[in-house]
Design an enzyme around this catalytic site. Structure first.
Site, PDB file in Angstrom:
ATOM      1  N   GLY A 137       0.819  -1.200   0.000  1.00 52.05           N
ATOM      2  CA  GLY A 137       0.000   0.000   0.000  1.00 52.05           C
ATOM      3  C   GLY A 137       0.851   1.247   0.000  1.00 52.05           C
ATOM      4  O   GLY A 137       2.078   1.200  -0.118  1.00 52.05           O
ATOM      5  N   PHE A 138       0.180   2.393   0.135  1.00 51.77           N
ATOM      6  CA  PHE A 138       0.880   3.677   0.100  1.00 51.77           C
ATOM      7  C   PHE A 138       1.786   3.851   1.318  1.00 51.77           C
ATOM      8  O   PHE A 138       2.861   4.428   1.244  1.00 51.77           O
ATOM      9  CB  PHE A 138      -0.140   4.816   0.034  1.00 51.77           C
ATOM     10  CG  PHE A 138       0.484   6.180   0.021  1.00 51.77           C
ATOM     11  CD1 PHE A 138       1.190   6.611  -1.081  1.00 51.77           C
ATOM     12  CD2 PHE A 138       0.367   7.032   1.111  1.00 51.77           C
ATOM     13  CE1 PHE A 138       1.768   7.869  -1.102  1.00 51.77           C
ATOM     14  CE2 PHE A 138       0.942   8.282   1.098  1.00 51.77           C
ATOM     15  CZ  PHE A 138       1.642   8.705  -0.013  1.00 51.77           C
ATOM     16  N   GLU A 169     -10.837  -7.671   8.512  1.00 54.96           N
ATOM     17  CA  GLU A 169     -11.290  -8.959   7.982  1.00 54.96           C
ATOM     18  C   GLU A 169     -10.621  -9.241   6.644  1.00 54.96           C
ATOM     19  O   GLU A 169     -10.377  -8.330   5.852  1.00 54.96           O
ATOM     20  CB  GLU A 169     -12.811  -8.959   7.806  1.00 54.96           C
ATOM     21  CG  GLU A 169     -13.587  -9.281   9.062  1.00 54.96           C
ATOM     22  CD  GLU A 169     -15.070  -9.434   8.786  1.00 54.96           C
ATOM     23  OE1 GLU A 169     -15.741 -10.127   9.548  1.00 54.96           O
ATOM     24  OE2 GLU A 169     -15.558  -8.858   7.802  1.00 54.96           O
ATOM     25  N   ASP A 222     -13.049   8.044  -2.883  1.00 55.63           N
ATOM     26  CA  ASP A 222     -12.212   7.129  -3.672  1.00 55.63           C
ATOM     27  C   ASP A 222     -12.979   5.846  -3.972  1.00 55.63           C
ATOM     28  O   ASP A 222     -12.512   4.748  -3.689  1.00 55.63           O
ATOM     29  CB  ASP A 222     -10.920   6.821  -2.918  1.00 55.63           C
ATOM     30  CG  ASP A 222      -9.847   6.260  -3.852  1.00 55.63           C
ATOM     31  OD1 ASP A 222     -10.055   6.313  -5.080  1.00 55.63           O
ATOM     32  OD2 ASP A 222      -8.821   5.785  -3.354  1.00 55.63           O
TER      33      ASP A 222
END
Length: 1009
Positions: A434-435, A503, A549
């Site tokens: 991820g970022f 989850e 987003d």
């Protein structure tokens, strides 16, 4: 774009309630420091953000902390920008809000000294700390280009000073130029002609406000239309400039009115006698100005200065003494106050550090008889990267200081606790990056001993504290969300390294899932996915949360029938401009609404736009929207009215719903609560269609071998179409639904010929219920008779042949009746047509017509609006009848010319319809007093309906004009024709109502023989 307007005060630890998240303690606080000696300073800085909570930083420190450490902590936090190279240009200013008293704080002063020397003079809450750029390099225009963060910060500082001090004094032309330069810079993604759109300019006025760009006095002196035109013309001049070019143009323009790189002090030079001068201090040195017309005279350069001393005099005056290399005596400057002398001393000392070889302070304390302040502990000389590493290590060691100011948003009494132990989580393989860091697959063991598959988001170890706060913001939002179609948060591990546990959904991202299974996924399933995400967005809408987003990459597949919305990192805490700067792969330009691209405005309406783009992705099996365009070209396409094309498998009614979500005006887009209802209807319809198709494919009648003499198939009967649902549906007013062939009457069991109404009595047929349309008389397997021998099969075929002949005879009889009814209608509506008809149908020909010589003529559709015959009355001097006929002719003219006219001439034919409608209503109003009161209600209601029909026609005309060059052009024209047809039918209904009232009032007469 501007600093915080409220006072920035120093508050004690136990009383602070931060508005947004915990403070960022960049300054190291020793463990053995007493609690009373710990302070939290609220320091203001400039920012592009409209959110006041983004324009300050809380810094934890002690009374021994130096001002330089506070400045460094803010620069290292990344709050004002990355990669700061000119850190020595920044200073800290203490300002009294009520008296405008200003003190520039020397970097080597401690917080305790500031408190004892300045803060005790006024109430604590009336002071504010400001981070400012005070010391500029010699060629600052070129030097700042190498440090973009400092360049933009200096620009924001000058913009703030200009709006507060100079905006009301400059000429209108300069104010217009400077305002448009800021418009171009701030809305850097806006196309050059965006302000020419009235809706865009109104959005700028209402949502953003012109006060941010232009002085109020200028707005009051000019007329609104004139002011708008001036802005549009001036903005066009700067439309091609990039952000840095706008900044430099602003510097050069403002420099012609004010000194942007120097400070001027009114003081006296002591040289045997006192000379009053303006002392100018800037990158070029210390200069004196005796009058405005003369050039400044250089008194000293910063490299020549060897010492700086402040001495108080009587009556609050003071003397600033500068020791200059090679001079026989020091340069003495008399000021009006000691504070002014100290501010000048700090300014000169800062320039000496910036330009001179000596990096320590040159200020000498008066109380220490020549002992220089550089004998005190030196200012740390480590560069920013080394300092960043040192502070990060120190903060991680003393992480217990976070507990002194709890974040109320993370710990709500009575709510679920989301803290989990690290030993309860076992990490496995890496799912992706991820970022902020890697995403792992793992297993979490809860307090009951149950093992749960989880996804763990991690934060990089070298991440700044500011980025860690942004990383944690996703968890802060998710912990308050509870919806079956939103990703569930399991827990948070706040200690280093920070983890967010959620989850795990085994099917992964929806985009990849669609690509892998595009051959097996059916349309109802795709619509179901869209419906579930819409329900999640309706939930966010109800709690005033904006996602910003929405895309298939941020949707996870829990099961083949369930998807969940995730990735809430941008929902509220990350600034709009930061999202643009993140990286090329994370730029959401192709998903954004026009107002989000142009003005960086994110609302529920912009989420609706993004959701429609997400639906397009789903129906396109994961294709990227506008994949044929670059990001910079998208806004130009949207401004022209072009939209994403209809995916191949997308139902027309769903695509129409998408286009409503892509309305340019945010206020005209539907809300998520409405979209849920519409998508539920579409899903129900698509599911019923799929069930019928599957049933028809599963149960097919047995094939019977027919004799060779009967190989020619009978003619195909006509198929009545699906009746339109009531027009109260949100999906699309007056939308012509395209029903698959499986739901049409081509199947003999859908509508038997006996049940099919003729055009004459169809007017009295009760309307079909929406859901009853799909209740077909499906043929089951036991309904078919299986022949046991060839003879029995021959008998069955003969019986089927007789039955089919009876059906054809009945249909042909109905066609004859339809033809006779149609000719009667033509005779009533236009007598000239009947008179010019030279070949009327003779009875003999009618009798011969029963012989089938071609395909049968289709009777009117069930859903069509059938027109009853006009009453057979004397129409002499009947203005209402005459005006109705004229109106119908105008509608026919519109229908015939619409495809040939350019969009700008649509208004001509629509205006003609409107004028004829006005005449019709006027003639009815003249007749109304002579009609019975019982009939007036119906007539007046029909008049109102006609006015509404005209308004609808005008709206469809505007829509057709806006989409004239888009792929929606033909669909908009069809909607325009539908609206005109509705108006003509309602005009006919008005004529019938008037005729009926005239009959009741004995005003009607039969036609003359």
């Amino acid at each position: 774009m501007s600093g915080v307007s409220e006072p920035l005060s120093r508050v004690k630890v136990g009383t602070l309630r931060p508005p947004e998240g915990p403070p960022e303690p960049m300054v190291v606080v020793p463990v053995d420091v007493e609690k009373e000696d710990v302070r939290i300073l609220k320091v203001c800085f400039y920012s592009n953000s409209f959110n006041p909570g983004k324009n300050f930083k809380l810094v934890k420190c002690t009374v021994q902390t130096e001002i330089q450490e506070i400045i460094t902590s803010i620069l290292l936090s990344g709050r004002i920008g990355p990669n700061i190279q000119l850190a020595e240009c920044y200073g800290l200013r203490l300002k009294h809000m009520k008296s405008d008293e200003i003190h520039w704080l020397h970097p080597q002063m401690t917080v305790g000294e500031v408190q004892d020397k300045y803060e005790c003079l006024h109430v604590e809450a009336e002071w504010r700390y400001d981070l400012q750029i005070r010391y500029l390099p010699e060629d600052f225009m070129e030097s700042l280009k190498e440090d973009r963060t400092t360049l933009l910060y200096f620009y924001q500082q000058l913009r703030n000073d200009y709006m507060q001090r100079y905006a009301s004094k400059v000429s209108e032309g300069m104010a217009l130029q400077l305002g448009c330069l800021e418009l171009r810079r701030f809305f850097k993604d806006m196309p050059h002609n965006a302000l020419d759109k009235k809706s865009n300019f109104e959005l700028l006025e209402k949502e953003v406000g012109l006060d941010l760009f232009f002085p109020k006095q200028m707005q009051e002196n000019l007329k609104p239309k004139q002011f708008r035109k001036m802005i549009q013309q001036t903005f066009q001049q700067y439309a091609s400039l990039r952000e840095e070019e706008c900044v430099m143009k602003f510097f050069n323009t403002l420099a012609g009115f004010a000194n942007i790189d120097q400070e001027t002090y009114r003081c006296e030079l002591i040289q045997g006698w006192n000379i009053t001068v303006d002392l100018v201090i800037g990158p070029k040195g210390i200069r004196q100005l005796t009058s405005q017309d003369t050039k400044p005279t250089c008194l000293a350069e910063f490299k020549q200065i060897r010492s700086i001393r402040c001495l108080p005099l009587e009556e609050t005056q003071a003397v600033l003494q500068l020791g200059i290399e090679g001079a026989p005596q020091s340069l003495s400057i008399k000021t009006s106050s000691l504070a002014e002398a100290e501010n000048m001393a700090d300014l000169i000392d800062g320039y000496c550090r910036l330009q001179g070889e000596h990096k320590g302070s040159l200020i000498i304390h008066a109380k220490k008889d020549g002992e220089k302040r550089n004998s005190l502990p030196q200012i740390p000389t480590l560069n920013l990267e080394s300092r960043r590493s040192h502070l990060s290590e120190s903060c991680s060691i003393e992480s217990d200081i976070y507990a002194e100011i709890p974040d109320e948003t993370l710990r709500r009494p009575g709510g679920p606790q989301y803290g989990v132990a690290r030993e309860d989580v076992v990490l496995n393989r890496i799912l992706g990056e991820g970022f902020f860091g890697e995403v792992y697959e793992g297993v979490y063991t809860n307090h009951k001993g149950e093992k749960i598959n989880v996804a763990v988001k991690t934060c990089k170890k070298d991440c700044t504290l500011d980025n860690k706060e942004k990383f944690m913001s996703e968890a802060v939002i998710m912990k308050n969300l509870d919806h079956p179609h939103i990703v569930k948060l399991i827990g948070i591990i706040e200690e280093e390294p920070t983890w967010i546990v959620m989850e795990l959904y085994p099917y992964g991202e929806l985009g990849h899932y669609l690509e892998r299974n595009k051959n097996s996924l059916k349309v109802p399933t795709l619509v179901l996915y869209a419906l579930q995400i819409c329900k999640a967005m309706a939930y966010l809408e109800s709690i005033n949360c904006v996602h910003r987003d929405i895309a298939v990459r941020n949707i996870l597949v829990a099961s083949p029938e369930c998807v969940k919305l995730g990735d809430f990192g941008l929902s509220r805490y990350i600034e709009d401009e930061d999202y643009y700067k993140a990286s090329v792969t994370r730029l959401p330009i192709k998903w954004m609404s026009p107002e989000s691209i142009n003005f960086r405005r994110f609302t529920t309406a912009s989420d609706v736009w993004m959701f429609a783009v997400c639906m397009w992705e789903i129906l396109s099996f994961g294709k990227q929207p506008f994949f044929w365009l670059e990001n910079k070209d998208v806004i130009g396409v949207l401004e022209k009215g072009d939209r994403l094309p209809k995916p191949e498998l997308c139902p027309p009614v769903l695509y129409t719903l998408m286009t409503r979500c892509w309305d340019y005006d945010p206020s005209d887009r539907p809300r998520f609560t409405e979209l849920v209802c519409s998508l539920s209807d579409i899903y129900q319809m698509e599911r019923d269609i799929a069930i019928e198709q599957e049933r028809n494919a599963r149960y097919r009648p047995p094939k019977i071998l027919e004799p060779t003499a009967f190989q020619e198939p009978p003619p195909k009967p006509s198929r009545p179409k699906y009746k339109h649902p009531p027009q109260t549906n949100l999906l699309a007013p007056k939308l012509q639904f395209q029903v698959p062939e499986g739901l049409c009457a081509s199947s003999p069991t859908l509508t038997s010929p006996m049940e099919y109404p003729s055009p004459v009595n169809s007017l009295h047929t009760p309307p079909l219920h929406r859901h009853n349309v799909f209740k077909r008389h499906s043929m089951r397997e036991e309904d078919f008779i299986r022949p046991s021998s060839r003879e029995e099969a021959q008998q069955l075929w003969e019986a089927e042949k007789i039955k089919m002949r009876q059906v054809l005879d009945r249909q042909q009889k109905q066609m004859v009746e339809d033809s006779q009814w149609l000719r009667r209608e033509e005779r009533c509506l236009d007598p000239m047509v009947y008179m010019n008809d030279k070949s009327p149908l003779t009875p003999e020909k009618e009798a011969g017509y029963t012989e089938f010589t071609g395909p049968p003529q289709k009777p009117p559709r069930l859903g069509a609006q059938s027109i009853q015959p006009t009453a057979n009355l004397d129409r002499t001097d009947d203005l209402v009848y005459h005006n109705v006929m004229t109106l119908v002719e105008a509608v026919l003219e519109l229908k015939n010319k619409l495809s040939q006219l350019p969009p700008e001439e649509y208004v001509v034919v629509v205006k003609n319809v409107g004028l004829n409608l006005r005449k019709l209503i006027g003639s009815v109003d003249d007749l109304l007093p002579s009609l019975p009161a019982s009939s007036r209600t119906e007539i007046e209601g029909t008049q109102k309906l006609l006015n509404k029909d005209l308004a609808e026609l005008i709206n469809k005309m505007r829509l057709a004009q806006q989409n004239a060059v888009t792929s929606l052009s033909e669909d908009c024209k069809r909607q325009m024709l539908t609206a005109s047809h509705t108006l003509a039918v309602d005009a006919k209904n008005l004529l019938d109502a008037v005729d009926q009232a005239k009959v009741v009032a004995n005003l009607a007469h039969p036609p003359a023989e």
